[in-house]
Design an enzyme around this catalytic site. Structure first.
Site, mmCIF file in Angstrom:
data_model
loop_
_atom_site.group_PDB
_atom_site.id
_atom_site.type_symbol
_atom_site.label_atom_id
_atom_site.label_comp_id
_atom_site.label_asym_id
_atom_site.label_seq_id
_atom_site.Cartn_x
_atom_site.Cartn_y
_atom_site.Cartn_z
ATOM 1 N N GLU A 175 -43.072 38.742 58.483
ATOM 2 C CA GLU A 175 -43.889 37.569 58.982
ATOM 3 C C GLU A 175 -43.800 37.671 60.607
ATOM 4 O O GLU A 175 -42.746 38.153 61.050
ATOM 5 C CB GLU A 175 -42.993 36.275 58.611
ATOM 6 C CG GLU A 175 -43.130 35.920 57.117
ATOM 7 C CD GLU A 175 -42.388 34.657 56.806
ATOM 8 O OE1 GLU A 175 -43.082 33.843 56.568
ATOM 9 O OE2 GLU A 175 -41.112 34.739 56.868
ATOM 10 N N ASP A 223 -30.603 36.631 64.380
ATOM 11 C CA ASP A 223 -30.601 35.060 64.501
ATOM 12 C C ASP A 223 -29.241 34.503 63.873
ATOM 13 O O ASP A 223 -28.328 35.127 63.331
ATOM 14 C CB ASP A 223 -31.810 34.419 63.893
ATOM 15 C CG ASP A 223 -31.862 34.424 62.623
ATOM 16 O OD1 ASP A 223 -31.236 35.212 62.052
ATOM 17 O OD2 ASP A 223 -32.362 33.433 62.033
ATOM 18 N N ASP A 265 -31.303 36.760 59.243
ATOM 19 C CA ASP A 265 -32.363 37.239 58.488
ATOM 20 C C ASP A 265 -33.549 37.673 59.442
ATOM 21 O O ASP A 265 -34.451 38.117 58.855
ATOM 22 C CB ASP A 265 -33.012 36.282 57.445
ATOM 23 C CG ASP A 265 -33.221 34.917 57.941
ATOM 24 O OD1 ASP A 265 -33.123 34.592 59.272
ATOM 25 O OD2 ASP A 265 -33.500 33.894 57.101
ATOM 26 N N ARG A 266 -33.582 37.071 60.687
ATOM 27 C CA ARG A 266 -34.727 37.674 61.653
ATOM 28 C C ARG A 266 -34.193 38.783 62.617
ATOM 29 O O ARG A 266 -33.080 39.071 62.862
ATOM 30 C CB ARG A 266 -34.870 36.214 62.594
ATOM 31 C CG ARG A 266 -35.273 35.281 61.843
ATOM 32 C CD ARG A 266 -36.007 33.964 62.697
ATOM 33 N NE ARG A 266 -36.395 32.960 62.133
ATOM 34 C CZ ARG A 266 -37.345 32.147 62.636
ATOM 35 N NH1 ARG A 266 -37.715 32.313 63.945
ATOM 36 N NH2 ARG A 266 -37.760 31.179 61.649
ATOM 37 N N ASP A 303 -28.602 33.030 61.158
ATOM 38 C CA ASP A 303 -28.095 33.538 59.693
ATOM 39 C C ASP A 303 -28.367 34.849 59.316
ATOM 40 O O ASP A 303 -27.952 35.192 58.364
ATOM 41 C CB ASP A 303 -28.473 32.395 58.557
ATOM 42 C CG ASP A 303 -30.204 32.559 58.644
ATOM 43 O OD1 ASP A 303 -30.903 32.657 59.707
ATOM 44 O OD2 ASP A 303 -30.681 32.173 57.637
ATOM 45 N N LYS A 321 -35.543 37.854 54.067
ATOM 46 C CA LYS A 321 -35.951 38.693 55.090
ATOM 47 C C LYS A 321 -34.233 39.041 55.643
ATOM 48 O O LYS A 321 -33.532 38.375 55.455
ATOM 49 C CB LYS A 321 -36.636 38.107 56.305
ATOM 50 C CG LYS A 321 -36.183 36.808 56.782
ATOM 51 C CD LYS A 321 -37.320 36.135 57.737
ATOM 52 C CE LYS A 321 -36.893 34.942 58.295
ATOM 53 N NZ LYS A 321 -37.118 33.425 57.506
ATOM 54 N N SER A 352 -30.671 28.296 60.242
ATOM 55 C CA SER A 352 -31.360 29.591 60.778
ATOM 56 C C SER A 352 -31.002 29.684 62.484
ATOM 57 O O SER A 352 -30.109 29.700 62.741
ATOM 58 C CB SER A 352 -32.760 29.549 60.435
ATOM 59 O OG SER A 352 -33.453 30.890 60.726
ATOM 60 N N HIS A 353 -32.279 29.917 62.895
ATOM 61 C CA HIS A 353 -32.251 30.081 64.507
ATOM 62 C C HIS A 353 -32.034 28.780 65.172
ATOM 63 O O HIS A 353 -32.141 28.832 66.441
ATOM 64 C CB HIS A 353 -33.579 30.765 64.944
ATOM 65 C CG HIS A 353 -34.759 29.754 64.373
ATOM 66 N ND1 HIS A 353 -34.946 29.885 63.139
ATOM 67 C CD2 HIS A 353 -35.608 29.056 64.886
ATOM 68 C CE1 HIS A 353 -36.208 28.949 62.756
ATOM 69 N NE2 HIS A 353 -36.328 28.608 63.977
#
Ligand code: G16
Length: 542
Positions: free
Chosen positions: A362, A276, A280-281, A278, A375, A112-113
């Site tokens: 979130e 981010d 999703d953010r 991947d 997300k 992720s991030h």
């Protein structure tokens, strides 16, 4: 040829909030990735002959693990592996592919991030057939299996070409290499009014999108520039790099500081956004105004009906417990259900599948809807663009109007990173011990009305998840929440979430940390953060 290889278990393969995340050298240990992937397969039933989706955010070690996944999938009897070209799939795109092609499930390779590179982070997450993260029942089974695993089944395939679109045979299995962007972009076109957004860009609207050298680059380039006509250069840092250019691909005010500074400056574009590692953010910034993820969720929920995909209205809204209660007020006004879940996208899956919620979000910069089961960073950006195009107002005007109508939830998260795990656990245990005696007491001039350790009762499958974070509720809708991060890879991270509700239109806009001052002091008085950790201030404030 399929080989059965003897192996010995590792004891640290417990999936966290979002799969297994470790430093690359940990993943590079002999059979470490093979053990975990085989433990995933051993925890599933009925996938023989079915399809597995695999892709990742392109970080260091992605390609090697993609090859391992393909060989293990063939060894275990999958019929087909669908892989994004070059091993690339953003997390929401992977979720879409699983759903669209009715795959059995998917493996998403990402941390992720978190930063990437030979000494940074890597991760593997299993998603189920609905496209969402595996529920706890499955992640618990994976961990249990990983502790006793003694063999894995792998096909001897040699290196599979994952850079050429099309199908190839790999033993008894088919490997299908797809374009990572096409299906995702097509889905976005069904949800949003691309004509209206195109007209917005044609009118001179300026946007800056920072892909942070991570996976959303190709998606943003194609959708924003090629399909929506935004000028060349709207998507920045759009080539995914294995080490994200040495940056931390976390779209927050610390790691996307250049974008933030630009948006606060005299020549700011109309709209700034980032995603981010991947994809999703999301980060949303208007000219001169940062929109907190909690506010963004509330504002998107209140305006979603302006986008074609949501014109029927929302069935309900879901948010993770530490996310501010701003969205609750929107749900109340719309007369729809509001669900408060533990941190982690996996908890939204049942609500979305059952049609109880349409939009979820979130505080950790995740927003999404029932279009996939993850997300989705670019989705949030496109919904914002649709709202801006439909309403013809600036981000600042939309946010101010929202506060005027619903009140404002001042909100901030304080992170204390890399604390000793034992110290962090002692602090949380100390808090838990105090809980029964807190209600009715006064701290830093604020009266505590309730305090508990959040437990979630899933309304769909009736499972119960306990110990999901300590909530201290003050009068008037203010609160402080404490929990330990489930995504870090070194030591423990204490997260303190601070929220204050102001029902009336704020006449003077207070600076957030100042508005939260007494609650921040109360948090320390209750938890003894300084005393336990020796830290006088958080490592990151968002
Ligand atoms: C993951 C989950 C998110 C969750 C976040 C919490 O995010 O997917 O649903 O909100 O972890 O992180 P922590 O436990 O550190 O507070 P991501 O973007 O890392 O996959």
């Amino acid at each position: 040829m399929i080989k059965e290889v003897a192996t010995t278990p590792y004891d640290d393969q417990k999936p966290g909030t979002s799969g297994l995340r470790k430093k690359v050298p940990v993943f590079q240990q002999e059979h470490y990735a093979e053990n975990f992937i085989q433990s995933v397969f051993d925890s599933l039933e009925g996938f023989e002959g079915k399809t597995l989706v695999v892709g990742g955010d392109g970080r260091f070690f992605n390609r090697e693990v993609i090859q391992k996944v393909i060989a293990l999938a063939a060894g275990n009897g999958f019929g087909r592996v669908i892989v994004g070209r070059g091993g690339i799939l953003s997390t929401p795109a992977a979720s879409n592919i699983i759903r669209k092609y009715k795959a059995f499930g998917g493996l998403i390779l990402s941390a992720s991030h978190n930063p990437g590179g030979p000494h940074e982070d890597f991760g593997i997450k299993y998603n189920i057939g609905n496209g969402g993260p595996a529920p706890e029942k499955i992640t618990d089974a994976i961990f249990a299996r990983s502790k006793v695993i003694d063999r894995f089944r792998i096909a001897d395939l040699g290196a599979i070409d994952i850079d050429t679109l099309g199908e190839t045979r790999a033993g008894d299995m088919i490997v299908q290499v797809i374009d990572p962007v096409t299906d995702y972009a097509a889905l976005m076109e069904t949800l949003f009014d691309f004509d209206a957004i195109r007209a917005l860009f044609r009118s001179g609207f300026r946007m800056a999108f920072d892909a942070m050298h991570a996976v959303t680059g190709p998606y943003a380039k194609e959708i924003l520039e090629n399909r929506l006509g935004a000028p060349d250069g709207t998507a920045r840092n759009f080539v995914p790099l294995p080490d994200f250019g040495g940056h931390h691909p976390d779209p927050n005010l610390v790691h996307a500081k250049d974008l933030y500074d630009e948006m606060m400056g005299p020549d700011a574009p109309d709209f700034g956004a980032a995603s981010d590692g991947d994809g999703d953010r999301n980060l949303i910034i208007g000219r001169g105004i940062f929109v907190t993820p909690s506010d963004s969720l509330a504002i998107l929920a209140a305006n979603a009906h302006l986008a074609p995909g949501y014109k029927q209205g929302l069935k309900g809204i879901a948010r993770s417990m530490p996310t501010s209660c701003a969205a609750d007020r929107v749900a109340e006004k719309l007369g729809i259900g509001m669900y408060e879940t533990p941190t982690g996208w996996k908890f939204f899956g049942n609500l979305l599948d059952a049609g109880l919620a349409t939009i979820c979000g979130e505080e950790s910069a995740g927003t999404g809807s029932d279009h996939v089961r993850e997300k989705d960073g670019l989705w949030a950006v496109l919904l914002w663009l649709n709202v801006l195009a439909s309403r013809g107002k600036s981000v600042e005007e939309i946010v101010a109007g929202h506060w005027a109508e619903f009140g404002r939830n001042y909100y901030s998260r304080h992170d204390y990173e890399e604390i000793d795990s034992e110290v962090a656990n002692r602090l949380m245990e100390g808090l838990r011990a105090k809980l029964p005696n807190l209600a009715g007491t006064e701290v830093s001039g604020r009266k505590i009305v309730a305090a508990d350790d959040f437990a979630y009762h899933d309304p769909v499958d009736e499972s119960v998840s306990r110990n999901q974070g300590i909530r201290i509720l003050f009068g008037g809708g203010s609160r402080v929440v404490f929990r330990l991060s489930g995504t870090g890879t070194s030591g423990a991270t204490l997260r303190v979430y601070i929220e204050r509700y102001e029902p009336e239109r704020a006449q003077h806009r207070l600076e957030t940390q100042e508005a939260l001052g007494d609650l921040i002091a109360a948090a320390d008085a209750i938890a003894g953060i300084r005393a336990h950790t020796g830290r006088s201030k958080p490592s990151v404030i968002t």
